[in-house]
Scaffold this active site. Structure first.
Site, PDB file in Angstrom:
ATOM      1  N   ASN A   1       0.834  -1.214   0.000  1.00 24.14           N
ATOM      2  CA  ASN A   1       0.000   0.000   0.000  1.00 24.14           C
ATOM      3  C   ASN A   1       0.868   1.263   0.000  1.00 24.14           C
ATOM      4  OD1 ASN A   1       0.973   0.200   2.595  1.00 24.14           O
ATOM      5  ND2 ASN A   1      -1.020   0.518   3.569  1.00 24.14           N
TER       6      ASN A   1
ATOM      7  N   PHE B   1       2.731   2.626   2.219  1.00 24.55           N
ATOM      8  CA  PHE B   1       2.756   3.486   3.408  1.00 24.55           C
ATOM      9  C   PHE B   1       4.193   3.943   3.702  1.00 24.55           C
ATOM     10  CE2 PHE B   1       2.779   3.395   8.314  1.00 24.55           C
ATOM     11  CZ  PHE B   1       2.779   4.785   8.377  1.00 24.55           C
TER      12      PHE B   1
ATOM     13  N   ASP C   1      -4.138  -2.809   0.390  1.00 27.17           N
ATOM     14  CA  ASP C   1      -3.897  -2.757   1.828  1.00 27.17           C
ATOM     15  C   ASP C   1      -4.245  -4.131   2.410  1.00 27.17           C
ATOM     16  OD1 ASP C   1      -4.215  -2.355   4.629  1.00 27.17           O
ATOM     17  OD2 ASP C   1      -4.386  -0.206   4.238  1.00 27.17           O
TER      18      ASP C   1
ATOM     19  N   LEU D   1       5.420  -9.797   4.599  1.00 26.58           N
ATOM     20  CA  LEU D   1       6.304  -8.750   5.125  1.00 26.58           C
ATOM     21  C   LEU D   1       5.581  -7.433   5.356  1.00 26.58           C
ATOM     22  CD1 LEU D   1       8.464 -10.833   4.157  1.00 26.58           C
ATOM     23  CD2 LEU D   1       9.784  -8.937   3.265  1.00 26.58           C
TER      24      LEU D   1
ATOM     25  N   LYS E   1      -3.702  -3.564  13.310  1.00 27.71           N
ATOM     26  CA  LYS E   1      -4.603  -4.152  12.293  1.00 27.71           C
ATOM     27  C   LYS E   1      -3.779  -4.797  11.174  1.00 27.71           C
ATOM     28  CE  LYS E   1      -8.622  -1.086  12.665  1.00 27.71           C
ATOM     29  NZ  LYS E   1      -9.373  -0.015  11.980  1.00 27.71           N
ATOM     30  N   THR E   2      -2.702  -4.134  10.785  1.00 29.32           N
ATOM     31  CA  THR E   2      -1.884  -4.681   9.691  1.00 29.32           C
ATOM     32  C   THR E   2      -1.301  -6.031  10.090  1.00 29.32           C
ATOM     33  OG1 THR E   2      -1.381  -2.486   8.847  1.00 29.32           O
ATOM     34  CG2 THR E   2       0.136  -4.239   8.223  1.00 29.32           C
TER      35      THR E   2
ATOM     36  N   GLY F   1      -5.653 -17.154   5.442  1.00 31.60           N
ATOM     37  CA  GLY F   1      -6.861 -17.597   4.729  1.00 31.60           C
ATOM     38  C   GLY F   1      -6.540 -17.934   3.282  1.00 31.60           C
TER      39      GLY F   1
ATOM     40  N   TYR G   1       3.258  -2.845  17.780  1.00 32.50           N
ATOM     41  CA  TYR G   1       4.111  -3.651  16.891  1.00 32.50           C
ATOM     42  C   TYR G   1       4.450  -4.985  17.549  1.00 32.50           C
ATOM     43  CZ  TYR G   1       8.226  -4.606  13.879  1.00 32.50           C
ATOM     44  OH  TYR G   1       9.141  -5.156  13.008  1.00 32.50           O
TER      45      TYR G   1
ATOM     46  N   HIS H   1      14.633   3.210   3.782  1.00 32.97           N
ATOM     47  CA  HIS H   1      14.077   4.538   3.553  1.00 32.97           C
ATOM     48  C   HIS H   1      14.958   5.560   4.277  1.00 32.97           C
ATOM     49  CE1 HIS H   1      11.485   7.862   3.004  1.00 32.97           C
ATOM     50  NE2 HIS H   1      10.604   7.135   2.346  1.00 32.97           N
TER      51      HIS H   1
HETATM   52  P1  NAD Z   1       9.499  -1.388   5.365  1.00 30.42           P
HETATM   53  O1  NAD Z   1       8.693  -0.396   6.120  1.00 30.42           O
HETATM   54  O2  NAD Z   1      10.531  -0.877   4.424  1.00 30.42           O
HETATM   55  O3  NAD Z   1       8.558  -2.370   4.560  1.00 30.42           O
HETATM   56  C1  NAD Z   1       7.254  -2.674   4.917  1.00 30.42           C
HETATM   57  C2  NAD Z   1       6.383  -2.613   3.673  1.00 30.42           C
HETATM   58  O4  NAD Z   1       5.033  -2.964   4.036  1.00 30.42           O
HETATM   59  C3  NAD Z   1       6.325  -1.207   3.062  1.00 30.42           C
HETATM   60  O5  NAD Z   1       6.503  -1.276   1.681  1.00 30.42           O
HETATM   61  C4  NAD Z   1       4.933  -0.720   3.425  1.00 30.42           C
HETATM   62  O6  NAD Z   1       4.432   0.219   2.496  1.00 30.42           O
HETATM   63  C5  NAD Z   1       4.160  -2.028   3.432  1.00 30.42           C
HETATM   64  N1  NAD Z   1       2.928  -1.970   4.233  1.00 30.42           N
HETATM   65  C6  NAD Z   1       2.758  -1.464   5.468  1.00 30.42           C
HETATM   66  N2  NAD Z   1       1.484  -1.591   5.870  1.00 30.42           N
HETATM   67  C7  NAD Z   1       0.828  -2.220   4.854  1.00 30.42           C
HETATM   68  C8  NAD Z   1      -0.506  -2.623   4.658  1.00 30.42           C
HETATM   69  N3  NAD Z   1      -1.463  -2.405   5.582  1.00 30.42           N
HETATM   70  N4  NAD Z   1      -0.838  -3.223   3.480  1.00 30.42           N
HETATM   71  C9  NAD Z   1       0.096  -3.428   2.518  1.00 30.42           C
HETATM   72  N5  NAD Z   1       1.384  -3.062   2.648  1.00 30.42           N
HETATM   73  C10 NAD Z   1       1.753  -2.462   3.809  1.00 30.42           C
HETATM   74  O7  NAD Z   1      10.173  -2.342   6.459  1.00 30.42           O
HETATM   75  P2  NAD Z   1      11.191  -3.549   6.290  1.00 30.42           P
HETATM   76  O8  NAD Z   1      12.368  -3.236   7.121  1.00 30.42           O
HETATM   77  O9  NAD Z   1      11.368  -3.903   4.884  1.00 30.42           O
HETATM   78  O10 NAD Z   1      10.405  -4.718   7.038  1.00 30.42           O
HETATM   79  C11 NAD Z   1       9.713  -5.727   6.324  1.00 30.42           C
HETATM   80  C12 NAD Z   1       9.153  -6.728   7.319  1.00 30.42           C
HETATM   81  O11 NAD Z   1      10.224  -7.318   8.072  1.00 30.42           O
HETATM   82  C13 NAD Z   1       8.176  -6.132   8.323  1.00 30.42           C
HETATM   83  O12 NAD Z   1       7.114  -7.033   8.526  1.00 30.42           O
HETATM   84  C14 NAD Z   1       8.998  -6.002   9.573  1.00 30.42           C
HETATM   85  O13 NAD Z   1       8.216  -6.083  10.727  1.00 30.42           O
HETATM   86  C15 NAD Z   1       9.963  -7.169   9.456  1.00 30.42           C
HETATM   87  N6  NAD Z   1      11.198  -6.902  10.189  1.00 30.42           N
HETATM   88  C16 NAD Z   1      12.144  -6.054   9.697  1.00 30.42           C
HETATM   89  C17 NAD Z   1      13.290  -5.785  10.463  1.00 30.42           C
HETATM   90  C18 NAD Z   1      14.375  -4.868   9.968  1.00 30.42           C
HETATM   91  O14 NAD Z   1      15.319  -4.619  10.718  1.00 30.42           O
HETATM   92  N7  NAD Z   1      14.358  -4.390   8.754  1.00 30.42           N
HETATM   93  C19 NAD Z   1      13.438  -6.382  11.723  1.00 30.42           C
HETATM   94  C20 NAD Z   1      12.421  -7.203  12.203  1.00 30.42           C
HETATM   95  C21 NAD Z   1      11.320  -7.486  11.424  1.00 30.42           C
END
Ligand code: NAD
Ligand code: UDP
Length: 324
Positions: free
Chosen positions: A36, A38, A60, A75, A93-94, A104, A147, A183
């Site tokens: 989405n 975000f 979303d 992810l 919610k996410t 599902g 979280y 980012h």
């Molecule tokens: P990120 O924020 O770059 O990526 C998350 C992505 O999910 C983004 O593109 C965002 O737009 C999308 N998103 C958020 N809410 C959404 C929704 N409701 N519907 C659809 N898309 C949605 O973060 P990241 O570092 O790439 O993390 C990816 C995953 O790995 C996450 O689930 C995070 O919890 C997990 N994680 C990452 C780390 C880290 O250090 N990078 C550590 C622990 C866990």
């Protein structure tokens, strides 16, 4: 016979998701990236848009979606503290509705589904390093709870779908991961310090800087994710993925200053509530079950990340939230 699979990556345009999509597309899989936007943007995956085996869906994950796939990497979730605390109800919610929707889908398609969980399920840990058997010390009513508890609830859902419906699930607990493609305005420590150093701004140390983190380079992490997805069916997890080399936040700042040649000063800012004082993964299980361990030391990973940050056009990035 082709081994090509139909693979859904939720959050596929994000930092880790975009690296994962790139890897899966290169392997010849039919990849659907759902996001989405975000905390990400289309430019993260611009190079993939012209590939015939890559498809982008703006959606979303808190809303249901019906797709036919063989594997799902879940992810989608804001991951930086400033991002997930911006709209905590949406974060919960996410995690929870997102897990329900991908589970599902996996049930309907008989797909294998992997949950990107987190070291935050251990909260502010009293056990160090953290093995998967440690149940954690999470404050359920604090600012990080949206979280931490969201991810804990998602793990519960994954295990219950596995026990109740025989779903083929995988859970990985990811520790702090960094690298090109983060980012630049996510407010995480690596991106903040590099941005501040490259602009000659003050480096913001929260608290005393004696708190520790263990930083894993993104390519190592992606390798771990793919190995976990393709591991034998009894290898459900949860399994820790991270780099066990531990650093204080002050040491990280010194390394970034040295590497960039910055003239930045370190300045203290208040420690955010519930900020974990120490974090380091016990990766015995990942070594045994996946034959996986990180290969890129922090100095090398930081060099690559700094090079990437030097090359980006800052104006291409919009801060997703004011928290950076
Ligand atoms: P990120 O924020 O770059 O990526 C998350 C992505 O999910 C983004 O593109 C965002 O737009 C999308 N998103 C958020 N809410 C959404 C929704 N409701 N519907 C659809 N898309 C949605 O973060 P990241 O570092 O790439 O993390 C990816 C995953 O790995 C996450 O689930 C995070 O919890 C997990 N994680 C990452 C780390 C880290 O250090 N990078 C550590 C622990 C866990
Ligand atoms: N931190 C800091 N300065 C910053 C950003 C973060 O000192 O500008 C600290 C933060 O308080 C935490 C650590 O760095 O102790 C890691 O923060 P991050 O947001 O990257 O991830 P976390 O592991 O806390 O989820």
């Amino acid at each position: 016979m082709s081994n090509s699979k139909r693979i859904l990556v939720t959050g596929g345009a994000g930092f880790l998701g975009s690296h994962l999509c790139r890897r899966l597309v290169a392997e010849g899989h039919d990849v659907i990236c759902l996001d989405n936007f975000f905390t990400s943007q289309k430019t993260n995956i611009a190079d993939l848009l012209s590939q015939p085996n890559f498809e982008l869906i703006r959606h979303d994950i808190t809303l249901p979606i019906f797709l036919e796939v063989d594997q799902i990497y879940n992810l989608a979730c804001p991951a930086a503290p400033g991002h997930y605390q911006y709209n905590p109800i949406k974060t919960m919610k996410t995690s929870v509705l997102g897990a329900i929707h991908v589970l599902g889908m996996a049930k309907r398609c008989r797909a294998r589904v992997l949950q990107a969980s987190t070291s935050e399920v251990y909260g502010d840990p009293e056990v160090h390093p953290q093995p998967e058997t440690y149940r954690g010390a999470v404050n359920p009513i604090g600012p990080r709870a949206c979280y931490d508890e969201g991810k804990r609830a998602a793990e519960t859902l994954f295990m219950d779908y596995h026990r109740q419906n025989g779903l083929d699930v995988r859970i990985v607990r990811i520790f702090n991961t960094y690298g090109p493609g983060m980012h630049p305005y996510d407010g995480r420590v690596v991106s903040n310090f590099i941005r501040q150093a490259l602009r000659g701004e003050d480096i913001t140390i929260f608290g005393s800087g004696s708190q520790t983190r263990s930083f894993c380079y993104c390519d190592d992490l992606i390798e771990g994710l793919v190995r976990m997805m393709n591991s034998p069916s009894d290898c459900i997890g949860p399994i820790n993925l991270g780099n066990p080399d531990e650093f204080t936040i002050r040491q990280l700042a010194e390394l970034v200053i040295e590497m960039t040649g910055a003239r930045s000063r370190m300045v203290s800012q208040p420690l955010p509530a519930d900020d974990p004082t120490q974090r380091k993964p016990d990766i015995t299980l990942a070594r045994q079950r996946l034959g996986w361990q990180p290969t890129i030391p922090l100095s090398e990973g930081l060099r690559r990340t700094v090079d990437w940050f030097r090359a980006i056009r800052w104006s291409d990035y919009r801060p997703p939230t004011p928290n950076y």
